[in-house]
Design a protein around this motif. Sequence first.
Motif, short mmCIF file in Angstrom:
data_model
loop_
_atom_site.label_atom_id
_atom_site.label_comp_id
_atom_site.label_asym_id
_atom_site.label_seq_id
_atom_site.Cartn_x
_atom_site.Cartn_y
_atom_site.Cartn_z
N THR A 131 -16.38 -42.18 62.73
CA THR A 131 -15.27 -41.69 63.53
C THR A 131 -15.46 -40.26 64.03
OG1 THR A 131 -14.09 -40.91 61.55
CG2 THR A 131 -13.61 -43.16 62.33
N GLY A 132 -16.41 -39.54 63.44
CA GLY A 132 -16.60 -38.14 63.81
C GLY A 132 -15.56 -37.22 63.20
N VAL A 133 -14.80 -37.72 62.23
CA VAL A 133 -13.77 -36.94 61.55
C VAL A 133 -14.41 -36.33 60.30
CG1 VAL A 133 -11.57 -37.13 60.32
CG2 VAL A 133 -11.94 -38.43 62.41
N PRO A 134 -14.11 -35.06 59.99
CA PRO A 134 -14.69 -34.45 58.79
C PRO A 134 -14.34 -35.25 57.52
CG PRO A 134 -13.60 -32.79 60.14
CD PRO A 134 -13.27 -34.12 60.74
N LEU A 135 -15.26 -35.27 56.58
CA LEU A 135 -15.09 -36.04 55.35
C LEU A 135 -13.81 -35.63 54.61
CD1 LEU A 135 -16.15 -38.11 53.34
CD2 LEU A 135 -17.55 -36.31 52.30
N GLY A 136 -13.51 -34.36 54.54
CA GLY A 136 -12.29 -33.90 53.87
C GLY A 136 -11.03 -34.46 54.52
N THR A 137 -11.04 -34.56 55.84
CA THR A 137 -9.90 -35.12 56.56
C THR A 137 -9.77 -36.61 56.26
OG1 THR A 137 -10.19 -33.49 58.30
CG2 THR A 137 -8.87 -35.42 58.85
N VAL A 138 -10.90 -37.31 56.19
CA VAL A 138 -10.88 -38.74 55.85
C VAL A 138 -10.27 -38.93 54.46
CG1 VAL A 138 -12.34 -40.74 55.30
CG2 VAL A 138 -12.82 -39.38 57.34
N LYS A 139 -10.69 -38.09 53.51
CA LYS A 139 -10.16 -38.21 52.14
C LYS A 139 -8.66 -37.93 52.10
CE LYS A 139 -14.46 -37.14 49.78
NZ LYS A 139 -15.15 -36.30 48.81
N THR A 140 -8.22 -36.91 52.84
CA THR A 140 -6.80 -36.57 52.88
C THR A 140 -5.99 -37.70 53.50
OG1 THR A 140 -7.30 -34.21 53.05
CG2 THR A 140 -5.11 -34.91 53.79
N ARG A 141 -6.47 -38.24 54.61
CA ARG A 141 -5.76 -39.35 55.26
C ARG A 141 -5.66 -40.56 54.33
NH1 ARG A 141 -8.35 -39.12 61.37
NH2 ARG A 141 -7.29 -37.18 61.98
N MET A 142 -6.76 -40.84 53.62
CA MET A 142 -6.77 -41.99 52.74
C MET A 142 -5.77 -41.79 51.59
SD MET A 142 -9.89 -44.07 51.00
CE MET A 142 -10.50 -44.45 52.62
N THR A 143 -5.76 -40.61 51.02
CA THR A 143 -4.85 -40.32 49.91
C THR A 143 -3.39 -40.44 50.36
OG1 THR A 143 -6.48 -38.85 48.91
CG2 THR A 143 -4.19 -38.58 48.19
N ARG A 144 -3.07 -39.84 51.50
CA ARG A 144 -1.69 -39.91 52.01
C ARG A 144 -1.28 -41.36 52.30
NH1 ARG A 144 -2.00 -35.14 56.39
NH2 ARG A 144 -1.92 -33.40 54.94
N ALA A 145 -2.17 -42.08 52.95
CA ALA A 145 -1.87 -43.46 53.32
C ALA A 145 -1.68 -44.34 52.08
CB ALA A 145 -2.97 -44.02 54.20
N LEU A 146 -2.53 -44.16 51.08
CA LEU A 146 -2.41 -44.96 49.86
C LEU A 146 -1.10 -44.65 49.13
CD1 LEU A 146 -6.08 -44.88 48.55
CD2 LEU A 146 -4.83 -46.87 49.43
N ARG A 147 -0.72 -43.38 49.10
CA ARG A 147 0.57 -43.02 48.48
C ARG A 147 1.73 -43.66 49.23
NH1 ARG A 147 -0.84 -36.85 47.69
NH2 ARG A 147 -1.94 -37.00 45.71
N ARG A 148 1.69 -43.57 50.55
CA ARG A 148 2.76 -44.14 51.38
C ARG A 148 2.84 -45.66 51.20
NH1 ARG A 148 2.33 -41.66 56.94
NH2 ARG A 148 2.60 -39.86 55.64
N MET A 149 1.68 -46.31 51.20
CA MET A 149 1.67 -47.76 51.03
C MET A 149 2.15 -48.16 49.64
SD MET A 149 -1.62 -49.22 53.05
CE MET A 149 -1.26 -50.84 52.44
N ALA A 150 1.78 -47.40 48.62
CA ALA A 150 2.23 -47.70 47.26
C ALA A 150 3.75 -47.62 47.19
CB ALA A 150 1.59 -46.73 46.27
N GLU A 151 4.34 -46.63 47.84
CA GLU A 151 5.79 -46.50 47.86
C GLU A 151 6.43 -47.69 48.58
OE1 GLU A 151 6.57 -42.72 49.71
OE2 GLU A 151 5.61 -41.61 48.08
N LEU A 152 5.86 -48.08 49.71
CA LEU A 152 6.40 -49.22 50.46
C LEU A 152 6.32 -50.51 49.66
CD1 LEU A 152 4.92 -48.49 53.99
CD2 LEU A 152 7.34 -48.57 53.40
N LEU A 153 5.18 -50.73 49.06
CA LEU A 153 4.99 -51.97 48.29
C LEU A 153 5.89 -51.98 47.04
CD1 LEU A 153 1.14 -52.39 48.67
CD2 LEU A 153 2.93 -53.71 49.81
N LYS A 154 6.12 -50.81 46.46
CA LYS A 154 6.99 -50.70 45.30
C LYS A 154 8.43 -51.02 45.71
CE LYS A 154 6.85 -47.53 41.66
NZ LYS A 154 6.86 -46.15 41.18
N GLU A 155 8.87 -50.50 46.85
CA GLU A 155 10.22 -50.76 47.35
C GLU A 155 10.42 -52.24 47.66
OE1 GLU A 155 10.78 -48.35 50.80
OE2 GLU A 155 10.66 -46.47 49.67
N GLU A 156 9.34 -52.90 48.10
CA GLU A 156 9.39 -54.29 48.51
C GLU A 156 9.69 -55.22 47.34
OE1 GLU A 156 5.95 -56.89 50.08
OE2 GLU A 156 6.49 -55.51 51.68
N ARG A 157 9.27 -54.84 46.15
CA ARG A 157 9.44 -55.69 44.98
C ARG A 157 10.83 -55.61 44.53
NH1 ARG A 157 3.92 -55.47 41.58
NH2 ARG A 157 2.60 -55.67 43.35
#
Length: 159
Positions: free
Chosen positions: A133-159
């Motif tokens: 993607t041409g995105v710096p590795l640190g940015t990729v890690k940050t995006r992944m961490t934020r997205a995983l947290r957000r998805m975990a919250e959504l999936l938790k609410e869904e149950r």
Amino acid sequence: MRELYALHGATTFSLLLRLLGDRPTAEDVQQQVFIEAWENADRYDPRRGTLAAWLLMIARSRAVDHLRRRVPEPRDPATAVVLADGAESGRVDELLEHWRVAAALDHPSPEEADVLRRRFYLDQSQTDIAEATGVPLGTVKTRMTRALRRMAELLKEER
């Protein structure tokens, strides 16, 4: 239709590719999914779920249909029943979980969702994602961490 495909085509295709394990087959089924969505657009009810969830339900149904047709027809009728049951029962839970996660991928930002799709559907490492993607590795890690947290919250609410 272009906008619908641009928004949800990657998600449905990722699910189909994962379920069917064959790119040409997934492409064929993907076409069926969007044709069915177009023909049955009046049946979509936003009160029952998101547009992505509706499309993923259609994708899952078409994938299951394809897998059922793909089971070879044996000579012994009892064996046919066992094969047909095994083709579905072994994958139903997996199909539903993929569908649920794929629907949740519509909630992070497009950049975060892209990182997750690349990591978990295309099996790319964070370094591979940064290079592709041409995105710096640190940015990729940050995006992944934020997205995983957000998805975990959504999936938790869904149950």
